[in-house]
Scaffold this motif. Structure first.
Motif, mmCIF file in Angstrom:
data_model
loop_
_atom_site.group_PDB
_atom_site.id
_atom_site.type_symbol
_atom_site.label_atom_id
_atom_site.label_comp_id
_atom_site.label_asym_id
_atom_site.label_seq_id
_atom_site.Cartn_x
_atom_site.Cartn_y
_atom_site.Cartn_z
ATOM 1 N N UNK A 45 0.801 -1.107 -0.082
ATOM 2 C CA UNK A 45 0.056 -0.014 -0.030
ATOM 3 C C UNK A 45 1.074 1.022 -0.035
ATOM 4 N N UNK A 46 2.179 1.009 0.526
ATOM 5 C CA UNK A 46 3.288 2.731 0.521
ATOM 6 C C UNK A 46 3.452 2.673 -0.951
ATOM 7 N N UNK A 47 3.358 1.749 -1.214
ATOM 8 C CA UNK A 47 4.753 1.799 -3.000
ATOM 9 C C UNK A 47 3.549 2.285 -4.130
ATOM 10 N N UNK A 48 1.833 1.945 -3.632
ATOM 11 C CA UNK A 48 1.185 2.300 -4.321
ATOM 12 C C UNK A 48 0.741 3.736 -3.691
ATOM 13 N N UNK A 49 1.049 4.153 -2.417
ATOM 14 C CA UNK A 49 0.982 5.978 -2.260
ATOM 15 C C UNK A 49 2.000 6.383 -3.036
ATOM 16 N N UNK A 50 3.064 5.674 -2.930
ATOM 17 C CA UNK A 50 4.265 6.726 -3.488
ATOM 18 C C UNK A 50 4.054 6.862 -4.903
ATOM 19 N N UNK A 51 3.344 6.036 -6.251
ATOM 20 C CA UNK A 51 3.099 6.042 -7.247
ATOM 21 C C UNK A 51 2.578 6.938 -7.557
ATOM 22 N N UNK A 52 1.661 7.075 -6.641
ATOM 23 C CA UNK A 52 0.453 8.227 -6.685
ATOM 24 C C UNK A 52 0.794 9.901 -6.170
ATOM 25 N N UNK A 53 1.574 9.918 -4.978
ATOM 26 C CA UNK A 53 2.610 10.920 -4.832
ATOM 27 C C UNK A 53 3.077 11.729 -6.222
ATOM 28 N N UNK A 54 4.473 11.029 -6.842
ATOM 29 C CA UNK A 54 5.072 11.026 -7.739
ATOM 30 C C UNK A 54 4.085 11.159 -8.513
ATOM 31 N N UNK A 55 2.983 10.547 -9.462
ATOM 32 C CA UNK A 55 1.621 11.278 -10.544
ATOM 33 C C UNK A 55 1.579 12.845 -10.078
ATOM 34 N N UNK A 56 0.812 12.567 -9.013
ATOM 35 C CA UNK A 56 0.069 14.417 -8.211
ATOM 36 C C UNK A 56 1.579 15.162 -8.632
ATOM 37 N N UNK A 57 2.860 14.754 -8.373
ATOM 38 C CA UNK A 57 3.835 16.089 -8.271
ATOM 39 C C UNK A 57 3.909 16.155 -9.872
ATOM 40 N N UNK A 58 4.123 15.413 -10.443
ATOM 41 C CA UNK A 58 4.301 15.083 -11.834
ATOM 42 C C UNK A 58 3.467 16.816 -11.797
ATOM 43 N N UNK A 59 1.998 16.276 -11.961
ATOM 44 C CA UNK A 59 1.006 16.964 -12.683
ATOM 45 C C UNK A 59 1.330 18.607 -11.909
ATOM 46 N N UNK A 60 1.647 18.715 -10.693
ATOM 47 C CA UNK A 60 1.667 19.956 -9.925
ATOM 48 C C UNK A 60 2.179 20.632 -10.785
ATOM 49 N N UNK A 61 3.172 20.709 -11.492
ATOM 50 C CA UNK A 61 4.022 21.383 -11.991
ATOM 51 C C UNK A 61 3.561 21.971 -13.083
ATOM 52 N N UNK A 62 2.323 22.007 -13.849
ATOM 53 C CA UNK A 62 1.768 22.099 -15.561
ATOM 54 C C UNK A 62 0.774 23.308 -14.151
ATOM 55 N N UNK A 63 0.200 23.394 -12.536
ATOM 56 C CA UNK A 63 -0.295 24.533 -12.023
ATOM 57 C C UNK A 63 -1.358 24.797 -12.855
ATOM 58 N N UNK A 64 -2.073 23.562 -12.568
ATOM 59 C CA UNK A 64 -3.549 23.776 -13.048
ATOM 60 C C UNK A 64 -4.767 22.826 -11.935
ATOM 61 N N UNK A 65 -5.069 23.478 -10.864
ATOM 62 C CA UNK A 65 -5.149 23.059 -9.099
ATOM 63 C C UNK A 65 -6.389 21.766 -9.893
ATOM 64 N N UNK A 66 -7.151 22.340 -10.248
ATOM 65 C CA UNK A 66 -8.391 20.747 -10.977
ATOM 66 C C UNK A 66 -7.735 19.396 -10.904
ATOM 67 N N UNK A 67 -7.129 19.753 -11.619
ATOM 68 C CA UNK A 67 -6.040 18.143 -11.579
ATOM 69 C C UNK A 67 -5.375 17.429 -10.793
ATOM 70 N N UNK A 68 -5.301 18.051 -9.776
ATOM 71 C CA UNK A 68 -4.389 17.422 -8.925
ATOM 72 C C UNK A 68 -5.489 17.247 -7.398
ATOM 73 N N UNK A 69 -5.207 15.830 -6.426
ATOM 74 C CA UNK A 69 -6.083 15.807 -5.519
ATOM 75 C C UNK A 69 -5.207 15.638 -4.318
ATOM 76 N N UNK A 70 -4.510 16.322 -3.525
ATOM 77 C CA UNK A 70 -3.848 15.681 -2.742
ATOM 78 C C UNK A 70 -4.771 16.994 -1.532
ATOM 79 N N UNK A 71 -4.532 16.111 -0.336
ATOM 80 C CA UNK A 71 -4.848 16.725 1.094
ATOM 81 C C UNK A 71 -3.975 17.844 1.365
#
Length: 381
Positions: free
Chosen positions: A299-325
């Motif tokens: 589960x932790x490794x699954x979480x890490x993959x999600x965080x890597x994806x979300x951080x990559x998307x953060x670089x596009x500066x489109x908030x509605x595409x991010x799903x982060x706490x």
């Protein structure tokens, strides 16, 4: 299991009801689609509907089985004498007397009644055989032929649900093929698979295929906000987004979400140590990971993959595409630039490789330390 218990799939449910109500039920159906879309659940609900003796004349509405006739009472415990299950099992017997579905029927009924939706991996865990291969053995063909040759106990349909028919030994599959070529009267086979391409083409050609689509995100959101879950809209939306249309993935994401604070702490430690090239700290970190259970590690490794994806998307500066706490967002504001076009693929591949190694029971200290060293190089790209 009733039609109402299945999330979405309204077209499928209407089609199955129409078959039953019009008396045009095929002798063999192939329920195909992604894992977690309700295929097995629909097969059981359809079996209940076909076997129900009280659908008519009792004011029943909504296209459901009545729920109180003798047939429905038996279906409540999955003990109807005209409903049979065949599914992959782990061999615990001798080569000439392998384990059969009937030997594990108590565990099978229990996991369906307790969980409703469950994965193939969860079934293996139920059998205490996560690292073993499950199969529908050749000898099961004798069981299938014997059960189908019997007369219906209650004078209606005889139904056989075969879960994961692609796991059939070739000899067993060929025996099933013969039955599908000359099906007994009022017998219905329901084959349920996540991988229809792996089912024998000759078997596929003798079935009527029912395709299950990914569950719409909105329906998963509504389920997560409803009774038994009660999530807030933002949390439900984030988890539904991660589900990819699979209720099983939504349930897994919900489990991960409940652990996300702990996961985030470990993820931040990993990335900070890797960026600073603190090998000694990474070794200590890897040892702490190895002390966790294997399911937690996955589960932790699954979480890490999600965080890597979300951080990559953060670089596009489109908030509605991010799903982060909120806390994840705070960390990602500074960390996101280090996940870029040069290393996103490498990071994801290494995380997926680590997850496969954990699933295959590779020494977890080695797995986590190896990944952490590779992360040092990748974060500098």
């Amino acid at each position: 299991m009733y039609f109402r218990d299945i999330i979405g799939q309204e077209e499928v449910k209407d089609r199955l009801r129409q078959m039953a109500d019009s008396g045009t039920v095929p002798h063999a159906l192939l329920f195909a689609g992604p894992e977690g879309t309700g295929k097995l659940q629909a097969a059981i609900a359809f079996a209940r509907y076909l076997l129900c003796g009280g659908k008519e004349g009792n004011g029943n509405e909504g296209g459901e089985a009545c729920g109180h006739c003798p047939s429905c009472v038996k279906m409540d415990k999955l003990v109807h004498p005209d409903l049979h299950f065949i599914f992959p099992v782990i061999n615990k017997g001798k080569s000439d007397s392998p384990t059969l579905s009937s030997d594990e029927i108590a565990a099978w009924r229990r996991i369906i009644l307790e969980k409703g939706y469950f994965s193939y991996q969860e079934w293996l865990e139920e059998l205490n055989g996560e690292n073993k291969q499950a199969q529908i053995f050749t000898k099961e063909s004798e069981t299938i032929q014997s059960l189908i040759s019997l007369k219906s106990v209650e004078g209606g349909f005889k139904i056989m649900i075969i879960w994961h028919p692609e796991k059939m030994h070739l000899n067993c599959a060929n025996a099933l093929l013969k039955l599908l070529e000359e099906p007994p009267v009022r017998t219905v086979f329901m084959l349920v698979t996540d991988a229809p391409e792996n089912v024998l083409e000759t078997i596929q050609s003798r079935t009527q295929r029912i395709d299950f689509r990914p569950v719409p995100q909105q329906l998963i959101e509504e389920k997560l906000q409803g009774q038994g879950y009660g999530l807030q809209p933002d949390q439900a939306r984030r988890i539904a987004h991660l589900s990819g249309g699979s209720w099983l993935k939504a349930a897994e994401a919900l489990r991960i979400d409940s652990e996300s604070e702990e996961f985030l702490d470990y993820f931040m430690q990993l990335m900070r140590f890797a960026y600073a090239r603190k090998v000694r700290d990474l070794k200590t970190w890897s040892d702490s990971m190895a002390a966790k259970g294997r399911e937690w590690q996955k589960r932790f490794l699954t979480y890490c993959q999600r965080m890597v994806r979300e951080n990559f998307v953060c670089n596009f500066h489109i908030p509605e595409l991010n799903f982060l706490t909120e806390r994840e967002q705070t960390f990602s504001t500074k960390f996101a630039p280090f996940v870029n076009e040069n290393n996103i693929i490498g990071l994801m591949e290494e995380l997926q490789s680590a997850q496969r190694d954990i699933e295959q029971n590779v020494n977890s200290k080695m797995v986590f330390f190896d990944f952490s060293l590779k992360a040092i190089l990748l974060l500098k790209q």
